[in-house]
Motif scaffolding. Structure first.
Motif, mmCIF file in Angstrom:
data_model
loop_
_atom_site.group_PDB
_atom_site.id
_atom_site.type_symbol
_atom_site.label_atom_id
_atom_site.label_comp_id
_atom_site.label_asym_id
_atom_site.label_seq_id
_atom_site.Cartn_x
_atom_site.Cartn_y
_atom_site.Cartn_z
ATOM 1 N N SER A 46 100.226 31.365 -36.171
ATOM 2 C CA SER A 46 99.726 31.699 -34.838
ATOM 3 C C SER A 46 99.482 33.193 -34.655
ATOM 4 C CB SER A 46 100.706 31.213 -33.764
ATOM 5 O OG SER A 46 101.969 31.844 -33.900
ATOM 6 N N GLY A 47 99.955 34.017 -35.606
ATOM 7 C CA GLY A 47 99.727 35.459 -35.529
ATOM 8 C C GLY A 47 100.934 36.260 -35.101
ATOM 9 N N LYS A 48 102.097 35.620 -34.987
ATOM 10 C CA LYS A 48 103.301 36.305 -34.492
ATOM 11 C C LYS A 48 103.714 37.477 -35.391
ATOM 12 C CE LYS A 48 106.074 32.793 -34.802
ATOM 13 N NZ LYS A 48 105.187 31.956 -35.635
ATOM 14 N N SER A 49 103.888 37.211 -36.677
ATOM 15 C CA SER A 49 104.349 38.250 -37.592
ATOM 16 C C SER A 49 103.298 39.332 -37.791
ATOM 17 C CB SER A 49 104.739 37.639 -38.943
ATOM 18 O OG SER A 49 105.885 36.813 -38.815
ATOM 19 N N THR A 50 102.027 38.948 -37.822
ATOM 20 C CA THR A 50 100.958 39.947 -37.934
ATOM 21 C C THR A 50 100.996 40.888 -36.739
ATOM 22 O OG1 THR A 50 99.502 38.521 -39.236
ATOM 23 C CG2 THR A 50 98.459 40.283 -38.000
ATOM 24 N N LEU A 51 101.229 40.333 -35.548
ATOM 25 C CA LEU A 51 101.347 41.158 -34.350
ATOM 26 C C LEU A 51 102.502 42.138 -34.483
ATOM 27 C CD1 LEU A 51 100.681 41.813 -31.372
ATOM 28 C CD2 LEU A 51 102.207 39.948 -30.723
ATOM 29 N N ALA A 52 103.661 41.646 -34.941
ATOM 30 C CA ALA A 52 104.838 42.506 -35.077
ATOM 31 C C ALA A 52 104.584 43.658 -36.040
ATOM 32 C CB ALA A 52 106.034 41.677 -35.543
ATOM 33 N N LEU A 53 103.979 43.363 -37.183
ATOM 34 C CA LEU A 53 103.712 44.395 -38.177
ATOM 35 C C LEU A 53 102.666 45.391 -37.686
ATOM 36 C CD1 LEU A 53 103.677 42.184 -41.406
ATOM 37 C CD2 LEU A 53 105.500 43.712 -40.634
#
Length: 341
Positions: A46-53
């Protein structure tokens, strides 16, 4: 909630693959106040980890970030590498999922916790050693374990080390990306309780990422639900978990059995199908192929977040006052942004 610490404005992250730009995060807008705890939930992909990084520009060179990430008044997207290095650990730090893969196997945990302290606060090794001992005690580990190597610790202990490292330079913000992945239920509860107590006691802001809505609703003040790279609902944690306004949020909440109701385990409320491939997103609302409440407009309209209550927004035609009969002004519009690579 008070002064805004983190403001994410129209954040988009694309990866270059096979000659095309593939969007993993698409126009995310979020705010986090000082001392607030915000949870981000969604299925894998869903893009959660990409957002965090992306918040600290930790993405690979194949990623392009557009939009703004304003941390304590400074735009991370515009920061020089020198300034960015100063902000990492001291301004904001990350607790990664899978501590065994994040810790260096050939250095003691004491040395690894001390490294950012020596780098950012420029104190000598003896002073850093005292801080390391205190940090280990703060996370429930004996100071003597500073001489241990990662492989000598259990999974829960390694995760405690990661939390100690995140706290080492007294940051304003901690980003916890699936901090209890692969831990058993009892250790998971201990780690979550530890994070909650440490953050509440120090006034640090927390952005926690997980696929588990029940965990986030217990720890966080607010929840943001992501689907196909977008935030589809954001609001008070209890409201989003128990009174979801977006069909996807409701499906995530219903996927968990009700504690104290044995029969709920025999009636799983899963969601059919899989999240869309970022390379071939459906037209209109990305969720409409799986949505149990789909309308004709959903095939062509991609609605923006719309207020459904006090600090509670959802991106769905069902929450509009006219039930989607007139959608003018509710469609997501692109905005001009800055770029960082």
């Amino acid at each position: 909630m008070g002064e805004t610490l983190l403001s994410i404005q129209d954040l988009t992250v694309t990866y270059r693959a096979r000659g095309e730009d593939i969007a993993a995060v698409r126009g995310v807008d979020l705010e986090l106040a000082r001392g607030e705890k915000l949870g981000i939930a969604g299925e894998s992909g869903s893009g959660k980890s990409t957002l965090a990084l992306a918040l600290l520009r930790l993405l690979p060179a194949t990623a392009t970030v557009t939009g703004r990430v304003v941390l304590a008044g400074e735009d991370v997207v515009d920061m020089t590498w020198g300034r960015l290095r100063a902000v990492r650990w001291a301004g904001a730090s990350i607790v990664f999922q899978g501590a065994m893969h994040s810790l260096n196997p050939v250095h003691t945990i004491g040395r690894q916790i001390a490294e950012p302290i020596v780098l950012h606060e420029r104190i000598d090794e003896s002073g850093a050693a005292l801080r390391v001992a205190q940090l280990l005690e703060d996370v429930g580990m004996p100071a003597a374990r500073a001489s241990a190597y990662p492989h000598e610790l259990s999974g829960g202990q390694r995760q405690r080390v990661m939390i100690a490292m995140a706290l080492a330079c007294r940051p304003d913000l901690i980003i916890a990306d699936e901090p209890t992945t692969a831990l058993d239920v009892m250790v998971q509860a201990q780690i979550l309780g530890l994070i909650d107590d440490l953050v509440a006691g120090s006034g640090i802001s927390l952005l926690m990422i997980s696929h588990d809505l029940s965990v986030l609703s217990d720890v966080c003040d607010r929840l943001a639900i992501m689907y196909a790279g977008r935030v589809v609902e954001v609001g008070p944690a209890r409201d989003v978990h128990h009174q979801a306004k977006h069909p996807y949020s409701a499906a995530l909440s219903a996927a968990f059995p009700t504690i104290g109701d044995p029969s709920s385990r025999l009636r799983p409320h899963g969601l059919a199908g899989d999240p869309p491939d970022p390379e071939s997103l459906p037209t209109g609302c990305a969720f409409h192929p799986r949505c149990p409440s789909r309308r004709e407009q959903c095939d062509v309209i991609d609605p923006r977040l719309w207020s459904v209550g006090d600090r509670h927004d959802a991106a769905c035609v069902l929450v509009l006052p006219d039930q989607g009969a007139s959608l003018a002004g509710h469609v997501q519009q692109p905005t001009e942004t800055k770029v960082a690579r």
